[in-house]
Design an enzyme around this catalytic site. Structure first.
Site, PDB file in Angstrom:
ATOM      1  N   ALA A  80       0.861  -1.173   0.000  1.00  9.06           N
ATOM      2  CA  ALA A  80       0.000   0.000   0.000  1.00  9.06           C
ATOM      3  C   ALA A  80       0.904   1.231   0.000  1.00  9.06           C
ATOM      4  O   ALA A  80       2.138   1.119   0.002  1.00  9.06           O
ATOM      5  CB  ALA A  80      -0.910  -0.010   1.233  1.00  9.06           C
TER       6      ALA A  80
ATOM      7  N   ALA B 159       4.751   2.764   2.402  1.00 11.84           N
ATOM      8  CA  ALA B 159       5.458   1.628   3.001  1.00 11.84           C
ATOM      9  C   ALA B 159       6.963   1.716   2.774  1.00 11.84           C
ATOM     10  O   ALA B 159       7.699   0.824   3.170  1.00 11.84           O
ATOM     11  CB  ALA B 159       4.918   0.320   2.443  1.00 11.84           C
ATOM     12  N   GLY B 160       7.416   2.765   2.095  1.00 10.75           N
ATOM     13  CA  GLY B 160       8.846   2.936   1.868  1.00 10.75           C
ATOM     14  C   GLY B 160       9.362   2.286   0.602  1.00 10.75           C
ATOM     15  O   GLY B 160      10.546   1.937   0.507  1.00 10.75           O
TER      16      GLY B 160
ATOM     17  N   GLU C 116       7.159   2.993  -9.391  1.00 10.13           N
ATOM     18  CA  GLU C 116       5.767   3.156  -9.861  1.00 10.13           C
ATOM     19  C   GLU C 116       5.436   2.144 -10.965  1.00 10.13           C
ATOM     20  O   GLU C 116       4.812   2.458 -11.975  1.00 10.13           O
ATOM     21  CB  GLU C 116       5.531   4.585 -10.351  1.00 10.13           C
ATOM     22  CG  GLU C 116       5.700   5.624  -9.245  1.00 10.13           C
ATOM     23  CD  GLU C 116       5.437   7.039  -9.714  1.00 10.13           C
ATOM     24  OE1 GLU C 116       5.903   7.410 -10.805  1.00 10.13           O
ATOM     25  OE2 GLU C 116       4.746   7.759  -8.990  1.00 10.13           O
TER      26      GLU C 116
ATOM     27  N   HIS D 158       3.336  -0.102 -11.128  1.00  9.94           N
ATOM     28  CA  HIS D 158       1.919  -0.414 -11.352  1.00  9.94           C
ATOM     29  C   HIS D 158       1.387   0.248 -12.623  1.00  9.94           C
ATOM     30  O   HIS D 158       0.336  -0.134 -13.134  1.00  9.94           O
ATOM     31  CB  HIS D 158       1.069  -0.007 -10.143  1.00  9.94           C
ATOM     32  CG  HIS D 158       1.374   1.347  -9.600  1.00  9.94           C
ATOM     33  ND1 HIS D 158       2.420   1.570  -8.725  1.00  9.94           N
ATOM     34  CD2 HIS D 158       0.782   2.556  -9.797  1.00  9.94           C
ATOM     35  CE1 HIS D 158       2.454   2.850  -8.399  1.00  9.94           C
ATOM     36  NE2 HIS D 158       1.470   3.473  -9.041  1.00  9.94           N
TER      37      HIS D 158
END
Length: 205
Positions: free
Chosen positions: A10, A13-14, A89, A91
Site C-alpha cells: 500500500a 510503506a517505503g 511506480e 503499477h
C-alpha cells in the site's frame, strides 16, 4: 541467475526508499544501475527525479505507455555494462512492458527490481501489478500499518474534507492529501461510512 522482482505494498510503506537503497548498494560496489519512474505525460526519455518521503533522491529515466524497456537497455548495455534495472511506480506498466522486463532478465541476465502498488482505491489491480504478479520470479510485500495497527493492504482515496471518494478514474496523482493506507477491515468499513476519514479515525482510537 538474474530474476524479475516485484516489491509491492500500500502507499507509504517505503517503496521508493527501498529502491534507492538497493540502487545505492549496487553503486557502492562499483556496479551500474539504471532507474526508471513513471511520467504519464512524457513522450521522450527525459530524466525525472525519484524522491522518497524521507528525502533520498536520484535521477531516473521517465517511462510512459510507449516505452520499450528491452530496446533501451540493450542500447545502453552495449555501451556500458548494466548490473541492475530498477523501476519505480511499476503499477503503471502494461503487459508488453512487463514482458520486456522479463526479456531483460532472461536474455541479458540483468536483474530487474520493480516497486509499486498492488491495488487502486477500489481494491482493483493495476495493469502493471496484474502482469507482474503473473510474470515475476519473486513477489515481496513491503509492509506498512493501518491507523488501527493492523497491516495495511488497501488504499482509500479522499477529498479535501477527508470524505471517501468511491468512484473516478483509476489514476489520480496525489500523496497523503489524497490517499490513506488502511487494512482490509477498515477499507470496507470506510466505504460504507458517511463520516469523513478524519472522524472515523478519531472514533476508532
Amino acid at each position: 541467475m538474474a530474476q524479475l522482482y516485484f516489491y509491492y505494498s500500500a502507499m507509504n510503506a517505503g517503496k521508493t526508499t527501498a529502491l534507492l537503497q538497493s540502487s545505492y548498494n549496487y553503486q557502492e560496489r562499483g556496479m551500474r544501475t539504471v532507474l526508471y519512474t513513471a511520467d504519464m505525460n512524457s513522450r521522450d526519455n527525459r530524466y525525472k527525479q525519484i524522491k522518497s518521503r524521507i528525502g533520498l533522491y536520484a535521477s531516473a529515466r521517465a517511462f510512459n505507455i510507449k516505452t520499450n524497456f528491452f530496446d533501451q537497455i540493450v542500447t545502453i548495455h552495449q555501451k556500458d555494462i548494466i548490473h541492475c534495472v530498477l523501476v519505480d511506480e511499476c503499477h503503471f506498466l502494461n503487459r508488453n512492458q512487463v514482458i520486456d522486463l522479463s526479456k531483460i532478465v532472461d536474455v541479458l541476465n540483468i536483474p530487474v527490481l520493480c516497486y509499486g502498488l498492488r491495488t487502486d482505491f477500489r481494491a482493483d489491480l493495476f495493469s502493471g501489478s496484474l502482469w507482474l504478479l503473473a510474470w515475476a520470479d519473486k513477489l515481496i510485500e513491503l509492509k506498512t500499518i493501518c491507523y488501527c495497527g493492523r497491516k495495511s493492504n488497501r488504499v482509500l482515496r479522499i477529498d479535501d474534507k477527508g470524505l471517501i471518494i468511491r468512484d473516478g478514474n483509476q489514476i489520480l496523482i496525489g500523496g497523503n492529501n489524497r490517499y490513506v493506507s488502511v487494512c482490509r477491515k477498515h477499507f470496507v468499513e470506510q466505504l460504507e461510512s458517511p463520516l469523513s476519514l478524519t472522524k472515523r479515525v478519531y472514533k476508532n482510537r
